[in-house]
Design a protein around this motif. Structure first.
Motif, PDB file in Angstrom:
ATOM      1  N   GLU A  64      66.430  70.776  46.733  1.00 11.02           N
ATOM      2  CA  GLU A  64      65.920  69.403  46.882  1.00 11.02           C
ATOM      3  C   GLU A  64      64.973  69.042  45.746  1.00 11.02           C
ATOM      4  OE1 GLU A  64      63.687  65.966  47.989  1.00 11.02           O
ATOM      5  OE2 GLU A  64      62.842  67.956  47.595  1.00 11.02           O
ATOM      6  N   ARG A  65      64.081  69.966  45.386  1.00 10.28           N
ATOM      7  CA  ARG A  65      63.081  69.667  44.351  1.00 10.28           C
ATOM      8  C   ARG A  65      63.716  69.514  42.976  1.00 10.28           C
ATOM      9  NH1 ARG A  65      57.649  70.698  45.677  1.00 10.28           N
ATOM     10  NH2 ARG A  65      57.257  69.820  43.622  1.00 10.28           N
ATOM     11  N   LEU A  66      64.711  70.345  42.681  1.00  5.75           N
ATOM     12  CA  LEU A  66      65.284  70.347  41.333  1.00  5.75           C
ATOM     13  C   LEU A  66      66.442  69.372  41.158  1.00  5.75           C
ATOM     14  CD1 LEU A  66      65.292  74.176  40.490  1.00  5.75           C
ATOM     15  CD2 LEU A  66      63.581  72.450  39.889  1.00  5.75           C
ATOM     16  N   LEU A  67      67.202  69.113  42.243  1.00  2.80           N
ATOM     17  CA  LEU A  67      68.450  68.359  42.091  1.00  2.80           C
ATOM     18  C   LEU A  67      68.496  67.085  42.931  1.00  2.80           C
ATOM     19  CD1 LEU A  67      70.883  71.422  42.186  1.00  2.80           C
ATOM     20  CD2 LEU A  67      70.078  70.202  40.154  1.00  2.80           C
ATOM     21  N   LEU A  68      68.413  67.231  44.238  1.00  4.05           N
ATOM     22  CA  LEU A  68      68.650  66.095  45.117  1.00  4.05           C
ATOM     23  C   LEU A  68      67.630  64.976  44.952  1.00  4.05           C
ATOM     24  CD1 LEU A  68      69.731  67.820  48.456  1.00  4.05           C
ATOM     25  CD2 LEU A  68      71.150  66.439  46.939  1.00  4.05           C
ATOM     26  N   ARG A  69      66.411  65.322  44.616  1.00  2.00           N
ATOM     27  CA  ARG A  69      65.338  64.329  44.515  1.00  2.00           C
ATOM     28  C   ARG A  69      65.693  63.195  43.562  1.00  2.00           C
ATOM     29  NH1 ARG A  69      59.150  66.096  44.352  1.00  2.00           N
ATOM     30  NH2 ARG A  69      59.800  66.539  46.477  1.00  2.00           N
ATOM     31  N   HIS A  70      66.519  63.492  42.565  1.00  3.80           N
ATOM     32  CA  HIS A  70      66.865  62.487  41.556  1.00  3.80           C
ATOM     33  C   HIS A  70      67.982  61.553  42.013  1.00  3.80           C
ATOM     34  CE1 HIS A  70      64.351  64.838  38.833  1.00  3.80           C
ATOM     35  NE2 HIS A  70      65.043  65.907  39.170  1.00  3.80           N
ATOM     36  N   LEU A  71      68.556  61.784  43.193  1.00  2.00           N
ATOM     37  CA  LEU A  71      69.730  61.022  43.628  1.00  2.00           C
ATOM     38  C   LEU A  71      69.457  60.084  44.800  1.00  2.00           C
ATOM     39  CD1 LEU A  71      72.394  63.905  43.562  1.00  2.00           C
ATOM     40  CD2 LEU A  71      71.782  62.324  41.730  1.00  2.00           C
ATOM     41  N   TYR A  72      68.230  60.048  45.317  1.00  2.00           N
ATOM     42  CA  TYR A  72      67.965  59.291  46.546  1.00  2.00           C
ATOM     43  C   TYR A  72      68.227  57.792  46.394  1.00  2.00           C
ATOM     44  CZ  TYR A  72      65.813  63.498  48.473  1.00  2.00           C
ATOM     45  OH  TYR A  72      65.595  64.773  48.934  1.00  2.00           O
ATOM     46  N   LYS A  73      68.014  57.260  45.203  1.00  2.00           N
ATOM     47  CA  LYS A  73      68.200  55.821  45.011  1.00  2.00           C
ATOM     48  C   LYS A  73      69.619  55.461  44.597  1.00  2.00           C
ATOM     49  CE  LYS A  73      63.352  55.001  43.804  1.00  2.00           C
ATOM     50  NZ  LYS A  73      62.389  54.464  42.791  1.00  2.00           N
ATOM     51  N   LEU A  74      70.462  56.478  44.463  1.00  2.00           N
ATOM     52  CA  LEU A  74      71.850  56.235  44.069  1.00  2.00           C
ATOM     53  C   LEU A  74      72.756  56.202  45.289  1.00  2.00           C
ATOM     54  CD1 LEU A  74      71.997  58.614  40.970  1.00  2.00           C
ATOM     55  CD2 LEU A  74      71.451  56.174  41.012  1.00  2.00           C
ATOM     56  N   ASP A  75      74.011  55.916  45.065  1.00  2.00           N
ATOM     57  CA  ASP A  75      75.000  55.874  46.142  1.00  2.00           C
ATOM     58  C   ASP A  75      75.148  57.248  46.803  1.00  2.00           C
ATOM     59  OD1 ASP A  75      78.060  56.076  47.057  1.00  2.00           O
ATOM     60  OD2 ASP A  75      77.450  53.968  47.059  1.00  2.00           O
TER      61      ASP A  75
END
Length: 295
Positions: free
Chosen positions: A88-99
């Motif tokens: 979550e810290r390294l990868l998923l966090r950057h995708l929350y505002k995307l589809d």
């Protein structure tokens, strides 16, 4: 022993128990998916691989370190949860505002990576895991013989599922989690670290998958493919129950496990597809799922 439609009652009850055990795994895994989607809005396709990781950690703890089942029942979910926090810290966090599709593709890629690593090291043949001595054997209930370990799986799954539901739906912490996903700025104004809360939520969601993996280790052959064989059914369970619905995931998982077990008795050919037939019917009649909220 009496028969029902020509089927011995003991055989029918045995299949019901098997269905309830499978339903317990469906409930645990779909609960983790529902928590992650409901609070983080992420479709976590890596859930099956993390379930497999929990089972393999239990096996490796015993094979390499001599750590027994009870130690690994606590330690393996913690390790899987920590791994989830790193993801979550390294990868998923950057995708929350995307589809949602981006999160799905990322976690699908993680699934292939994790499974590929374990396949290259251990192959595709299953690894046996012994039933803990305390839970070996069976008890005679009069109307059927109940394997003690399978009964433990059902009880442990129900306790974890109901405690999770209570925390999320009936406590202040759960209220903060829900509010943090809907209006993070407002919650942060009250001094709550929302990013940390989201990280810990994802870690907890995947820890549930790791816990289910340890529970499954003595029941199933531990292999790198055990998660991918289950995750499609679990996604169907989540869709039927309603995406993000905590109680829907629990009740639907248990119910579909029982239905699947009964189908193996009365119509074995349909046992592998009955969940998807039910999913298609539910989507036609109620697209939001049985317990989901219509928009």
């Amino acid at each position: 022993m009496t028969d029902i439609f020509g089927i011995p009652i003991q055989a029918l009850l045995g299949q019901l128990l098997l269905g309830l055990v499978n339903g317990s795994f469906y409930a645990m895994l779909s609960l983790g998916l529902a928590v992650i989607f409901g609070l983080l809005n992420v479709i976590n396709f890596a859930h099956g691989a993390l379930y497999m990781l929990g089972a393999f950690l239990a096996w490796m703890g015993l094979a390499y370190l001599g750590l027994n089942y009870w130690v690994m029942l606590i330690l393996a979910p913690l390790v899987v949860g920590l791994f989830g926090i790193i993801i979550e810290r390294l990868l998923l966090r950057h995708l929350y505002k995307l589809d949602h599709l981006y999160g799905l593709l990322l976690t699908f890629g993680l699934t292939l990576l994790i499974e590929g690593v374990f396949r290259s090291v251990y192959g595709v043949s299953g690894q046996p895991y012994p039933t803990p001595e305390l839970l070996r054997g069976a008890t005679n209930l009069g109307f059927m013989i109940l394997p003690i370990y399978r009964g433990w799986v059902v009880v442990a799954s129900l306790v974890v599922c109901l405690v999770t539901w209570f925390v999320i739906e009936r406590t202040r912490l759960g209220a903060l989690l829900r509010a943090g996903t809907e209006n993070p700025r407002l919650v942060e104004a009250f001094g709550v670290n929302v990013p940390r809360m989201i990280t810990l939520t994802y870690g907890f969601g995947v820890a549930l998958a790791g816990f289910a993996g340890v529970l499954a280790a003595p029941v199933l052959q531990i292999s790198p493919l055990m998660g991918s064989n289950l995750i499609i059914v679990v996604f169907a369970v989540v869709v039927i129950g309603g995406m993000g619905s905590i109680m829907g995931a629990i009740l639907t998982g248990l119910g579909l496990g029982v239905i699947e077990g009964l189908t193996k008795v009365f119509w074995p050919e349909a046992s592998s597809t009955v969940v998807f037939i039910i999913m298609a019917i539910v989507l036609l009649l109620r697209p939001a799922g049985l317990f989901g909220k219509e928009k």
